[in-house]
Design an enzyme around this catalytic site. Structure first.
Site, PDB file in Angstrom:
ATOM      1  N   THR A  71      24.480  29.529 -14.715  1.00  0.00           N
ATOM      2  CA  THR A  71      24.714  31.133 -14.490  1.00  0.00           C
ATOM      3  C   THR A  71      23.356  31.566 -13.761  1.00  0.00           C
ATOM      4  O   THR A  71      23.343  32.180 -12.852  1.00  0.00           O
ATOM      5  CB  THR A  71      24.847  31.940 -15.686  1.00  0.00           C
ATOM      6  OG1 THR A  71      26.109  31.683 -16.278  1.00  0.00           O
ATOM      7  CG2 THR A  71      24.982  33.486 -15.310  1.00  0.00           C
ATOM      8  N   GLY A  72      22.187  31.276 -14.330  1.00  0.00           N
ATOM      9  CA  GLY A  72      21.098  31.584 -13.941  1.00  0.00           C
ATOM     10  C   GLY A  72      20.852  30.821 -12.458  1.00  0.00           C
ATOM     11  O   GLY A  72      20.445  31.495 -11.435  1.00  0.00           O
ATOM     12  N   TRP A 117      23.120  29.782 -10.619  1.00  0.00           N
ATOM     13  CA  TRP A 117      23.804  30.115  -9.446  1.00  0.00           C
ATOM     14  C   TRP A 117      23.290  31.281  -8.754  1.00  0.00           C
ATOM     15  O   TRP A 117      23.611  31.603  -7.656  1.00  0.00           O
ATOM     16  CB  TRP A 117      25.450  30.565 -10.159  1.00  0.00           C
ATOM     17  CG  TRP A 117      26.377  31.117  -9.152  1.00  0.00           C
ATOM     18  CD1 TRP A 117      27.302  30.268  -8.545  1.00  0.00           C
ATOM     19  CD2 TRP A 117      26.813  32.487  -8.710  1.00  0.00           C
ATOM     20  NE1 TRP A 117      27.944  31.106  -7.715  1.00  0.00           N
ATOM     21  CE2 TRP A 117      27.719  32.697  -7.717  1.00  0.00           C
ATOM     22  CE3 TRP A 117      26.070  33.752  -9.196  1.00  0.00           C
ATOM     23  CZ2 TRP A 117      28.173  33.519  -7.438  1.00  0.00           C
ATOM     24  CZ3 TRP A 117      26.355  34.954  -8.685  1.00  0.00           C
ATOM     25  CH2 TRP A 117      27.541  34.890  -7.818  1.00  0.00           C
ATOM     26  N   HIS A 118      22.673  32.421  -9.310  1.00  0.00           N
ATOM     27  CA  HIS A 118      22.190  33.689  -8.861  1.00  0.00           C
ATOM     28  C   HIS A 118      21.048  33.397  -7.722  1.00  0.00           C
ATOM     29  O   HIS A 118      20.813  34.098  -7.034  1.00  0.00           O
ATOM     30  CB  HIS A 118      21.707  34.474 -10.155  1.00  0.00           C
ATOM     31  CG  HIS A 118      22.531  35.457 -10.644  1.00  0.00           C
ATOM     32  ND1 HIS A 118      23.552  34.643 -11.752  1.00  0.00           N
ATOM     33  CD2 HIS A 118      23.284  36.452 -10.522  1.00  0.00           C
ATOM     34  CE1 HIS A 118      24.280  35.709 -12.115  1.00  0.00           C
ATOM     35  NE2 HIS A 118      24.274  36.709 -11.226  1.00  0.00           N
ATOM     36  N   GLY A 119      20.196  32.263  -8.133  1.00  0.00           N
ATOM     37  CA  GLY A 119      19.279  31.918  -6.969  1.00  0.00           C
ATOM     38  C   GLY A 119      18.622  30.909  -7.418  1.00  0.00           C
ATOM     39  O   GLY A 119      18.617  30.286  -8.466  1.00  0.00           O
TER      40      GLY A 119
END
Lengths: 486, 829
Positions: free
Chosen positions: A334-335, A337-339
């Protein structure tokens, strides 16, 4: 093209709406597909090819998965293909940077700009092939319709991540009626106002704070920056989602909600059930659940290891370990994926950590007393705000010093008074932002059973919001060249 | 096979439509298409030895002008013959009959297109002439011309009263040879393939369109049955469409039309030459009384052309105007009758607001009597010589402009029936559209219907009338240019970005929306911030950001500044010139008290920068270069009067005078005979406007305050500030020559030659310094003559000027904010 740009609002949207609403039903999909490709090509025409390749890859992949027996291999190959684009454009330079730093290497960076929305449409594409693999849906034989699902412009740039099984029927058969169009317009205006009037105003304050050197920030200023950023990111993202849902409604789609007042949460677990719901549910459906079900598979290394651990420490601990591993992978992803940055990874793991602790301790259970509820809410907001500081910071070092300054452990000397950061207009935006983050006006757009007068009043208010938003967008085009002559 | 044939025909149709929509892609010279002229012209003029020659013209459908510019020195009249041009070839035969006291001479004929100007720029409106014959003799077979590229032909030795028969064919310029056939064929192939593969979809679309039109026509008879909102909305939208189309069917554009419709003023201007910025050289009496103060703009004495604008209340009826001007000296006054002065939203030009004038008499002589429709862009001007103590009587009648059918281009060129038919068709189309919407969307709720209609109207309106403005004075920049469609695949695929920039600058209603945003922002804010300035609403002061003068205080930078000043001094010494460095303190440092309470003025940073500046001065002094920095003096003087304008970064006349005195103290040490002016030599006046190079002010148009921000709705809570202005009593003796970025002053009572090089702060300095020197040459560094980064390369750019002028004194006068740029002075790169 951004939803809050003049070209989208005053050129693209009216033309596409007029064409879409006027053409015959058979042509609506084509109009929307062409509009979506045009929308994407407007900003960066080079990357249309990447998006179209993704479409072709998943179209072919899904058909092959449904036809042949080696489904797993084909699924893996298709997902690998999807992720390879994402890796190349989004993560390649991150890995190069870290390899260079670790091994003192000199691998060259690639000169590439990340295509807009690649994270969103890649996940949508993966959702499609996985749904076909699971036989939840039939593979789409019409490539135009699959292209429409992947490239649909309302959710192309910033989500929500629409899962194929949610919209498969709507792509085949949907209706446009007055209610949907009216609701869509209203929702779009609300989203636009959130983005332009609240997020941009608060974002200006947050940017001012976060661009200062850390030694020039004091405790008050850092809190101000963190709070403003907390509300900026919410209104920015939820505003975009509202606009996407509204546009979807105008075109006859019904997208699932992406935000559900996340700042009223009393735990991080609840927060993630309310924040970016489409991403959370995507990870739940396509990553968390498959990992959790891995031990149930027959005769795999994982299932054997799980059984061995269960024998040694008992089923409760084994379950906890499995949950921990699943959460670790999910929240790392998730982390990430954000950047492509360590701050995002740390932020993801930070959230996963609190969710794991809450699951273990039962902190996320509802309290009955008001004091308990308030304490839970305070805890949740504190964790959210501190997490978003990490999310917003450029480096972990900056984030660390920023957090220390927030708690008065480090003290910087501010160059400016507070009025430099917030004037009356920002205070109003922050107050409105805080109030509207609670579900006080959640039923504003409902029309069933409401009096005409009330609907008219809401509509007038929406029109005023639209004009204010348009004024704000227009003012952003004002670009005086200071001092010199032409 | 059938499908292939259909695809070919379909492809042909689609490619024709695309060619018509985007002709620039398919033409070798797209200007031929873009600026097509309906009028061609032939200019005929005498050449050689003639006197009092005239040319008579005979021919059908011709318009003959005898404009002033075509006359030569000996009052020979030339003619300009205009004739209509269309796509079809038209043949003209023109008989030219030169007569009068002409001797055997020549005629020069220039075949050209219409003088088409957009935004004061001449555009290439092409016309094609074919088979040009003179007296039956072929002159040219084919010539494609426009105004700036005419085809000229000289007809030698014509005798008096002999006819010249000129014949030619003429038509609009686009022909088969202009078309890029490779593109057309490529497009045709592509379109055919497209039609071939998308045949079903296209067929469906075409069928539904035809079906629609059929239903629409059948509905014409039934429309009266629709007694519901569809009719109302259709009528409203038809009216709206008519309003939006005003630029199409009037000779004015939309804003001009509206402004003229609601105009309540008429105006005239008096232009004269005056080398002072003091009182007007004539007494003025007028009936009726003008609405405005009849005093000239606050223009510095360095600009000799002055202008007085008079605005009068205009009514629907004719009103008499009587002006009496008593001149106090010999000279000329130019009288300009016009419409009222209303600036456009960009502050760059005026609206073309029309006013009717008639019966203009000057001292009883009738200049014109018929009704003339005048505006700022098309005014009537007449220069009138006046003698000392002579009284000039000007009489005229004026009224608000009455629109007639002559003003409406559509009605003029077409007729009323087309207009009515067009409107009716539009109405039925809209009715049909809403009928279709209603059918498709179900039964709507009234307030939601209104919301949707308003919302979609709001979305559509901005694209309806993209402005064709080129520059924005309010933003002090050129507006983005529309990218050509053929550039889609060029320049790094950034067409979308460039079109977005264009659209951002030109969409309709942009400035109204910006104004709305500013009103809200200003009402809600204590402090108004823009990237480069902050404005305090309570006190009315604005300050530049950053507040300190130099941001880069590294020793290497300071050393580079000093080295450059030393090198400049060395150059001056070699050429026998005395160099003085003059630094104008920053407004923010003089008035730092207004900042420190409100806005976190960083005293430490200020002290650090001050020390760095002090170090520079000390170093420069060590090399015997006089360095004047009147900080303390200005701080003291600020107690008496304002030394800086509150809403600009320039100093006032009073501030400039204090600086001048400090500079002259140093100069007089080396040049004791240099006269120093005192305030006794000056006339004092008060004004709230700010005098500088832009006539910039916040309270009256034009609002050029580019330094500040986008607003004419400043919520000023403090009372209006009046500044003291000083104008020398002997302004008449000063001779001034104004160049693009230079000014040359000659003053008989001064001594020595001074060259002043510096930034805009010197504009007010020039009220004093030139009265000390016999000759002063001023070079403004930051006037846009070179790139911003090259502005301070003084030796590279102006060495020749310095050596040519050979001054005794060179004053390098710069604002403290620019001091760090002195490291470029001797740069040769």
């Amino acid at each position: 093209m951004l939803f809050s740009s003049t070209t989208f609002l005053f050129l693209f949207l009216p033309i596409v709406c007029a064409l879409y609403l006027l053409v015959r039903k058979e042509l609506k999909d084509y109009v929307l597909l062409l509009a979506s490709i045009f929308f994407y090509a407007w900003g960066e025409p080079r990357y249309v090819a990447v998006m179209l390749l993704t479409v072709i890859l998943n179209y072919v992949g899904a058909i092959l998965i449904s036809k042949y027996k080696c489904k797993k291999v084909l699924l893996l190959l298709t997902i690998l293909g999807d992720l390879s684009f994402l890796f190349y454009f989004k993560y390649f330079n991150f890995f190069v940077e870290n390899i260079n730093a670790l091994f003192d290497g000199h691998i060259d960076f690639i000169k590439v700009i990340m295509p807009i929305g690649i994270s969103f449409y890649t996940f949508q594409a993966i959702s499609y092939v996985v749904d076909v693999y699971r036989e939840e849906v039939e593979p789409q034989r019409n490539i135009y319709k699959l292209a429409l699902y992947i490239t649909l412009f309302p959710q192309l740039v910033a989500g929500p991540i629409v899962k194929y099984h949610d919209v498969a029927d709507q792509i085949e058969n949907r209706t446009v009626d007055f209610e949907k169009v009216a609701y869509g317009v209203k929702r779009f205006i609300v989203g636009l106002a959130k983005k332009v009037l609240l997020a941009n105003t608060l974002g200006a304050v947050a940017d001012k704070v976060f661009t200062q050197p850390i030694d020039q920030l004091d405790c008050m200023t850092t809190w101000l920056g963190a709070i403003c950023y907390t509300f900026q990111i919410y209104y920015d993202f939820s505003g975009y989602s509202d606009m996407a849902i509204g546009l979807g409604s105008i075109f006859g789609f019904k997208f699932l909600e992406n935000f559900n007042y996340p700042y009223i949460s009393r735990s991080i677990t609840e927060y993630w059930r309310r924040w970016h719901i489409s991403l959370g549910s995507w990870f739940r459906d396509y990553m968390f659940m498959p990992i959790m079900f891995l031990p149930l598979a027959r005769n795999t290394a994982i299932s054997r290891s799980y059984r061995w651990v269960m024998k040694k420490v008992g089923s409760k601990v084994a379950n906890a370990i499995m949950t921990f591993i699943a959460l670790l992978i999910v929240w790392f992803s998730t982390g990430f994926w954000h950047g492509a940055g360590w701050t995002f990874i740390v932020w993801g793991l930070y959230n996963g950590f609190f969710i794991f602790i809450e699951t273990l301790t039962g902190w996320n259970r509802d309290r009955k007393s008001i004091g308990g509820k308030a304490l839970q809410h305070f805890y949740a907001m504190l964790v959210i705000i501190l997490g978003l500081v990490i999310f917003r910071s450029d480096t972990m070092q900056y984030a660390w010093h920023y957090l220390l300054t927030m708690f008065g452990i480090e003290r910087g000397e501010t160059m400016y008074h507070l009025i430099y950061y917030v004037d009356r207009i920002e205070i109003i935006a922050l107050t409105v932002g805080i109030v509207c983050s609670a579900p006080l006006c959640s039923k504003m757009l409902e029309v069933e059973g409401r009096s005409q007068l009330r609907i008219a009043a809401v509509n007038l208010w929406l029109l005023a919001l639209f004009i204010l938003s348009a004024a704000s967008i227009a003012a952003s085009t004002y670009n005086p060249f200071i001092y010199f002559r032409f | 096979m059938k499908r292939i044939i259909k695809a070919l025909f379909g492809g042909l149709g689609v490619s024709i439509v695309l060619c018509a929509l985007f002709p620039s892609i398919f033409l070798k010279n797209d200007a031929k298409w873009t600026y097509q002229s309906d009028v061609g012209r032939v200019d005929v003029a005498f050449a050689g030895e003639v006197c009092d020659g005239k040319i008579n013209v005979q021919g059908k459908t011709l318009r003959v002008d005898r404009p002033q510019w075509i006359h030569d020195d000996k009052h020979n009249q030339g003619v300009v013959v205009h004739f209509p041009v269309s796509y079809l070839r038209k043949t003209y035969q023109i008989t030219l009959k030169p007569w009068g006291k002409t001797q055997e001479t020549s005629l020069i004929m220039s075949f050209r297109g219409k003088d088409l100007r957009i935004q004061n720029q001449r555009k290439p409106a092409y016309v094609r002439f074919e088979n040009i014959r003179l007296n039956g003799k072929a002159v040219a077979r084919e010539k494609t011309v426009w105004h700036n590229k005419p085809f000229k032909y000289r007809l030698e030795k014509i005798s008096d009263n002999s006819n010249v028969i000129l014949s030619f064919d003429v038509r609009k310029p686009v022909s088969a040879s202009d078309i890029r056939w490779d593109m057309v064929i490529g497009l045709f192939v592509l379109c055919s393939l497209f039609v071939f593969f998308s045949y079903g979809a296209i067929r469906g679309f075409v069928c539904s369109t035809i079906e629609w039109i059929g239903v629409m026509i059948s509905d014409v008879g039934k429309f009266l049955k629709f007694h519901n909102w569809k009719i109302l909305i259709s009528v409203i939208l038809t009216l709206l469409a008519n309003i939006l189309c005003i630029p199409l069917w009037t000779e004015l554009d939309y804003a001009d039309f509206i402004k003229t419709l609601f105009s309540k003023e008429a105006g005239l201007s008096l232009v004269y030459e005056d080398k002072t910025s003091g009182e007007t050289p004539f007494q003025l009496q007028s009936t009726p009384q003008p609405l405005n103060d009849p005093s000239p703009f606050l223009i510095p004495a360095t600009n000799p052309i002055k202008q007085i604008d008079l605005n009068f209340r205009a009514r629907g009826k004719w009103q008499k105007l009587s002006l009496q001007l008593k001149s106090q000296r010999d000279g000329k006054i130019e009288l300009r009758l016009r419409g009222p002065k209303i600036f456009d939203d960009y502050g760059c030009s005026y609206y073309s607001v029309l006013t009717d004038w008639r019966n203009l008499k000057v001292n009883g002589t009738v200049l014109f009597d018929a009704n003339k429709t005048l505006s700022l862009k098309k005014c009537f001007s007449k220069q009138i010589p006046v003698k000392e103590n002579e009284t000039l009587h000007v009489e005229a009648e004026f009224r608000r402009h009455h629109f007639t059918t002559r003003d409406f281009a559509f009605l003029k060129s077409g007729n009323l029936w087309y207009f009515i038919t067009g409107n009716l068709l539009l109405f039925f189309l809209l009715l049909r559209l809403f009928g279709a919407f209603a059918k498709r969307l179900g039964r709507p709720r009234l307030s939601d219907t209104l919301l949707l209609v308003t919302f979609f109207c709001c979305l559509f309106i901005p694209m309806m009338n993209l402005s064709d403005g080129v520059k924005s004075a309010r933003e002090n920049r050129m507006l983005a240019v529309k990218p050509e469609p053929r550039e889609i695949f060029k320049k790094g695929f950034d067409y979308g970005k460039r079109y977005q920039n264009y659209f951002n600058d030109h969409f309709w209603g942009r400035l109204a929306l910006i104004k709305l945003q500013d009103v809200i922002r200003n009402k809600l804010s204590y402090v108004i911030r823009v990237p480069r300035a902050v404005y305090f609403k309570e006190s009315g002061w604005d300050f530049f950001v950053p507040f300190v003068s130099i941001m880069d205080c590294r020793p290497t930078t300071l050393q580079a500044i000093v080295q450059n000043l030393i090198q400049l001094d060395l150059f001056c010494r070699q050429n026998n010139i005395k160099l003085y460095v003059f630094e104008v303190p920053k407004k923010e440092s003089i008035y730092k008290e207004f900042l420190s309470d409100k806005y976190g003025f960083d005293e430490k940073e200020f002290v650090k920068v001050s020390q760095a500046q002090e170090a520079i001065r000390r170093e420069v002094w060590k090399h015997h270069i006089p360095y004047v920095y009147p900080y303390e003096e200005l701080r003291d003087a600020a107690q008496q009067d304002l030394v800086f304008f509150k809403c600009a970064h320039h100093w006032t006349d009073w501030g400039a005078f204090v600086g001048y005195c400090e500079l002259m103290k140093e100069v007089c040490k080396d040049f004791p005979d240099m006269p120093v002016v005192s305030l006794k030599d000056y006339r004092k006046s008060k004004n709230y406007l700010q005098r500088d190079e832009y006539q910039r002010n916040y309270f009256s148009s034009p609002r050029h305050f580019a330094q500040f921000f986008n607003d004419e709705t400043l919520d000023i809570t403090s009372p209006r500030t009046f500044y003291t202005y000083y104008d020398h009593k002997n302004g008449d003796k000063m001779s001034i020559k104004v160049g693009k970025f230079t000014k040359d002053f000659t003053y008989p009572e001064g001594k020595h030659k001074i060259m002043l090089i510096g930034t805009s702060q010197n504009e007010n300095f020039l009220q004093f310094l030139p009265y000390s020197a016999a000759q002063t040459k001023y070079i403004r560094l930051n006037f846009g003559q070179v790139k911003t980064e090259d502005e301070f390369k003084i030796l590279k750019l102006y060495k020749k000027d310095i050596l040519a002028f050979k001054p005794d004194i060179l004053i390098l006068s710069i604002g403290a904010g620019h001091i760090s740029r002195c490291r470029d002075i001797c740069s040769t790169k």
